[in-house]
Design a protein around this motif. Structure first.
Motif, PDB file in Angstrom:
ATOM      1  N   ASP A 163       0.809  -1.223   0.000  1.00 41.44           N
ATOM      2  CA  ASP A 163       0.000   0.000   0.000  1.00 41.44           C
ATOM      3  C   ASP A 163       0.844   1.276   0.000  1.00 41.44           C
ATOM      4  O   ASP A 163       0.316   2.365   0.233  1.00 41.44           O
ATOM      5  CB  ASP A 163      -0.953   0.009   1.216  1.00 41.44           C
ATOM      6  CG  ASP A 163      -2.039  -1.058   1.087  1.00 41.44           C
ATOM      7  OD1 ASP A 163      -2.097  -1.711   0.017  1.00 41.44           O
ATOM      8  OD2 ASP A 163      -2.807  -1.247   2.040  1.00 41.44           O
ATOM      9  N   GLU A 284     -16.311  -0.894   2.289  1.00 43.85           N
ATOM     10  CA  GLU A 284     -15.243  -0.336   1.436  1.00 43.85           C
ATOM     11  C   GLU A 284     -14.018  -1.270   1.463  1.00 43.85           C
ATOM     12  O   GLU A 284     -13.451  -1.603   0.410  1.00 43.85           O
ATOM     13  CB  GLU A 284     -14.846   1.055   1.945  1.00 43.85           C
ATOM     14  CG  GLU A 284     -13.779   1.706   1.075  1.00 43.85           C
ATOM     15  CD  GLU A 284     -12.817   2.586   1.856  1.00 43.85           C
ATOM     16  OE1 GLU A 284     -13.131   2.992   2.988  1.00 43.85           O
ATOM     17  OE2 GLU A 284     -11.728   2.833   1.329  1.00 43.85           O
ATOM     18  N   LEU A 285     -13.620  -1.700   2.666  1.00 41.08           N
ATOM     19  CA  LEU A 285     -12.452  -2.589   2.778  1.00 41.08           C
ATOM     20  C   LEU A 285     -12.715  -3.921   2.084  1.00 41.08           C
ATOM     21  O   LEU A 285     -11.833  -4.489   1.439  1.00 41.08           O
ATOM     22  CB  LEU A 285     -12.100  -2.823   4.248  1.00 41.08           C
ATOM     23  CG  LEU A 285     -11.714  -1.591   5.084  1.00 41.08           C
ATOM     24  CD1 LEU A 285     -11.388  -2.001   6.521  1.00 41.08           C
ATOM     25  CD2 LEU A 285     -10.531  -0.844   4.468  1.00 41.08           C
ATOM     26  N   LEU A 287     -14.728  -4.451  -0.456  1.00 40.82           N
ATOM     27  CA  LEU A 287     -14.667  -4.252  -1.916  1.00 40.82           C
ATOM     28  C   LEU A 287     -13.217  -4.184  -2.391  1.00 40.82           C
ATOM     29  O   LEU A 287     -12.863  -4.724  -3.438  1.00 40.82           O
ATOM     30  CB  LEU A 287     -15.422  -2.975  -2.299  1.00 40.82           C
ATOM     31  CG  LEU A 287     -16.953  -3.081  -2.220  1.00 40.82           C
ATOM     32  CD1 LEU A 287     -17.596  -1.696  -2.218  1.00 40.82           C
ATOM     33  CD2 LEU A 287     -17.505  -3.912  -3.387  1.00 40.82           C
ATOM     34  N   ARG A 288     -12.339  -3.523  -1.607  1.00 43.15           N
ATOM     35  CA  ARG A 288     -10.919  -3.465  -1.997  1.00 43.15           C
ATOM     36  C   ARG A 288     -10.328  -4.872  -2.011  1.00 43.15           C
ATOM     37  O   ARG A 288      -9.553  -5.221  -2.892  1.00 43.15           O
ATOM     38  CB  ARG A 288     -10.129  -2.563  -1.042  1.00 43.15           C
ATOM     39  CG  ARG A 288     -10.481  -1.119  -1.187  1.00 43.15           C
ATOM     40  CD  ARG A 288      -9.491  -0.146  -0.613  1.00 43.15           C
ATOM     41  NE  ARG A 288     -10.121   1.168  -0.544  1.00 43.15           N
ATOM     42  CZ  ARG A 288     -10.356   1.953  -1.591  1.00 43.15           C
ATOM     43  NH1 ARG A 288      -9.981   1.593  -2.796  1.00 43.15           N
ATOM     44  NH2 ARG A 288     -10.978   3.114  -1.448  1.00 43.15           N
ATOM     45  N   HIS A 289     -10.726  -5.667  -0.993  1.00 46.74           N
ATOM     46  CA  HIS A 289     -10.223  -7.047  -0.921  1.00 46.74           C
ATOM     47  C   HIS A 289     -10.663  -7.838  -2.157  1.00 46.74           C
ATOM     48  O   HIS A 289      -9.915  -8.683  -2.660  1.00 46.74           O
ATOM     49  CB  HIS A 289     -10.765  -7.690   0.360  1.00 46.74           C
ATOM     50  CG  HIS A 289     -10.339  -9.108   0.556  1.00 46.74           C
ATOM     51  ND1 HIS A 289      -9.062  -9.449   0.944  1.00 46.74           N
ATOM     52  CD2 HIS A 289     -11.013 -10.276   0.417  1.00 46.74           C
ATOM     53  CE1 HIS A 289      -8.975 -10.761   1.031  1.00 46.74           C
ATOM     54  NE2 HIS A 289     -10.144 -11.293   0.712  1.00 46.74           N
ATOM     55  N   GLY A 291     -11.008  -6.617  -5.012  1.00 42.25           N
ATOM     56  CA  GLY A 291     -10.430  -6.000  -6.217  1.00 42.25           C
ATOM     57  C   GLY A 291     -11.379  -5.024  -6.885  1.00 42.25           C
ATOM     58  O   GLY A 291     -11.121  -4.558  -8.001  1.00 42.25           O
ATOM     59  N   GLU A 292     -12.481  -4.670  -6.210  1.00 39.33           N
ATOM     60  CA  GLU A 292     -13.479  -3.747  -6.779  1.00 39.33           C
ATOM     61  C   GLU A 292     -13.134  -2.318  -6.353  1.00 39.33           C
ATOM     62  O   GLU A 292     -13.856  -1.666  -5.590  1.00 39.33           O
ATOM     63  CB  GLU A 292     -14.891  -4.149  -6.318  1.00 39.33           C
ATOM     64  CG  GLU A 292     -15.321  -5.533  -6.742  1.00 39.33           C
ATOM     65  CD  GLU A 292     -15.655  -5.632  -8.229  1.00 39.33           C
ATOM     66  OE1 GLU A 292     -15.632  -4.591  -8.915  1.00 39.33           O
ATOM     67  OE2 GLU A 292     -15.924  -6.740  -8.702  1.00 39.33           O
ATOM     68  N   LYS A 293     -12.013  -1.805  -6.875  1.00 35.26           N
ATOM     69  CA  LYS A 293     -11.487  -0.521  -6.411  1.00 35.26           C
ATOM     70  C   LYS A 293     -12.444   0.650  -6.689  1.00 35.26           C
ATOM     71  O   LYS A 293     -12.665   1.503  -5.832  1.00 35.26           O
ATOM     72  CB  LYS A 293     -10.123  -0.260  -7.080  1.00 35.26           C
ATOM     73  CG  LYS A 293      -9.496   1.035  -6.617  1.00 35.26           C
ATOM     74  CD  LYS A 293      -8.177   1.306  -7.305  1.00 35.26           C
ATOM     75  CE  LYS A 293      -7.582   2.650  -6.897  1.00 35.26           C
ATOM     76  NZ  LYS A 293      -8.450   3.805  -7.071  1.00 35.26           N
ATOM     77  N   ALA A 296     -15.224   0.651  -4.249  1.00 33.06           N
ATOM     78  CA  ALA A 296     -14.703   1.006  -2.918  1.00 33.06           C
ATOM     79  C   ALA A 296     -14.479   2.511  -2.824  1.00 33.06           C
ATOM     80  O   ALA A 296     -14.841   3.144  -1.819  1.00 33.06           O
ATOM     81  CB  ALA A 296     -13.404   0.251  -2.655  1.00 33.06           C
ATOM     82  N   ASP A 297     -13.905   3.087  -3.878  1.00 31.37           N
ATOM     83  CA  ASP A 297     -13.667   4.541  -3.872  1.00 31.37           C
ATOM     84  C   ASP A 297     -14.980   5.314  -3.773  1.00 31.37           C
ATOM     85  O   ASP A 297     -15.068   6.340  -3.110  1.00 31.37           O
ATOM     86  CB  ASP A 297     -12.930   4.961  -5.162  1.00 31.37           C
ATOM     87  CG  ASP A 297     -11.471   4.498  -5.162  1.00 31.37           C
ATOM     88  OD1 ASP A 297     -10.977   4.081  -4.097  1.00 31.37           O
ATOM     89  OD2 ASP A 297     -10.849   4.535  -6.249  1.00 31.37           O
TER      90      ASP A 297
END
Ligand code: NAD
Length: 370
Positions: A163, A284-285, A287-289, A291-293, A296-297
């Motif tokens: 990160d 949000e976390l 979705l990041r996990h 890979g749905e950036k 998440a944003d």
């Protein structure tokens, strides 16, 4: 076919905040299939046990879960479901980011810290007993292993690398705990040598608490043992605006469970008053996990704008400290609906407004500068 995710509503305010998070997750347009399983009070009523096998089986099968808080009786009663879940699923890394959202509710609008807490051993080992019959002395065993210390330290360094974070600080009490503390310290030092490009330092837990409330910007990623991590992550949540806005994630080798830092807040249960943001930021976390950036944003941006606008905020975000002028408090469900409504409308690529303190700028306190 969507993402199949285990949903554990939990108890207390858990069902309300997880319903809010689910609404927001679905507003992203990412297809989810929720496998809803009960743990905690609802599970005791239904099956006589707070952590039925069906919960563990569901998380093992789906590999990902969104979880609400679960009450643990104080002093007696059943063991913590939360601790049991982490131990039985080997969810060893509890990752708790503390970011100041819209810069408000804090003396430190630029707060951006991550606590990485070992979550399977330490003083949460569950190995404890009364020493004598009249309960005048008791012992709890602090289990620290080289294996668990190595893997949590490696996790922290890998997180910094992945990160693009700044540095890792290990927190321990090796001056007093000359076996358990020293074992964790040695594991950290040896791991640090394998990551020579990443700055690493150490603090004793007592000094770390003082440093964090004085100058949190000097710290970035903090790695520590179970109890210290539990305490520090609440402290960091306070720096960033409070428990109502602090999400968390638990990672194992293959499983991930997303749950807020806060507990079941029994005094607000069933009142539709609790702040849903921490659970929504767990989405949000999650979705990041996955890979749905982009999704998440959008979630983060919609939360940010909703808090900054102060039209639909729960009681904790309507209090002085978050706001200069009194604003009426919204319900948990109304705030969630507003965040969900904003999801397709926000522009996550636009720069976020500069963080500001409650009075329009970072709060200056000369006493803190020394
Ligand atoms: P808590 O986090 O539930 O509450 C602490 C304070 O913060 C209370 O004043 C509460 O009302 C407030 N608060 C917490 N979440 C809030 C939210 N979303 N919106 C607004 N206010 C919020 O901690 P506690 O009172 O020490 O613990 C209550 C129960 O939760 C205990 O049984 C404890 O064991 C359990 N707990 C569970 C977890 C978990 O499930 N992971 C974590 C911590 C505590």
């Amino acid at each position: 076919m969507g993402y199949r995710v285990t949903l554990i509503p939990g108890d207390g305010i858990g069902p309300e905040v997880t319903a809010a998070a689910r609404l927001v997750a679905e507003a992203t347009g990412i297809p989810f299939e929720w496998d809803v399983v009960e743990a905690g009070e609802a599970a005791i009523k239904a099956s006589g046990t707070p952590l039925p096998d069906a919960v563990l089986d569901s998380v093992r099968k789906n590999k990902i879960a969104l979880k609400g808080p679960i009450t643990t009786p104080i002093g007696g009663g059943f063991r913590s479901v939360n601790v049991a879940l982490r131990q039985q699923l080997d969810l060893y890394a509890s990752v708790r980011p503390s970011r100041s959202i819209a810069g408000e509710g804090t003396r430190f609008p630029e707060t951006d810290l991550i606590v990485v807490r070992e979550a399977t051993e330490g003083l949460y080992s569950g190995v404890e007993h009364w020493v004598d019959r009249d309960h005048s002395a008791a012992e709890t065993v602090n289990v620290i292993t080289r294996k668990a210390s190595d893997r949590i330290c490696r996790f922290a360094f890998e997180l910094v690398r992945r990160d693009h974070r700044r540095k890792v600080t290990a927190v321990h009490k090796a001056n007093i705990m000359k076996t358990t503390g020293a074992l964790f310290q040695t594991a950290f030092r040896e791991m640090a040598m394998k990551y020579p490009d990443i700055p690493a330092d150490e603090r004793l837990i007592d000094n770390m608490c003082m440093q964090l409330v004085k100058k949190p910007a000097e710290y970035d990623v903090i790695v520590t043992t179970n109890l210290f991590g539990d305490i520090l992550s609440d402290l960091c949540a306070g720096l960033a605006g409070g428990l109502g806005v602090a999400p968390g994630a638990l990672y194992g080798e293959t499983l991930a469970v997303f749950e807020p830092v806060h507990g079941s807040a029994p005094k607000y249960a069933g009142q539709d008053r609790a702040d849903p943001v921490a659970e929504i930021l767990c989405v949000e976390l999650l979705l990041r996990h996955l890979g749905e950036k982009a999704a998440a944003d959008r979630v983060f941006r919609a939360v940010w704008e909703t808090i900054a606008e102060k039209k639909f905020v729960t009681y904790d975000l309507a209090l002085p400290g978050y706001t200069d002028r009194p604003v009426p408090a919204s319900s948990c469900s109304a705030m969630a609906k507003e965040i969900a409504r904003k999801i397709p409308l926000v522009d996550p690529s636009a720069p976020l407004p500069r963080a500001s303190g409650p009075s329009g700028g970072p709060m200056a306190d000369p006493a803190l500068e020394t």
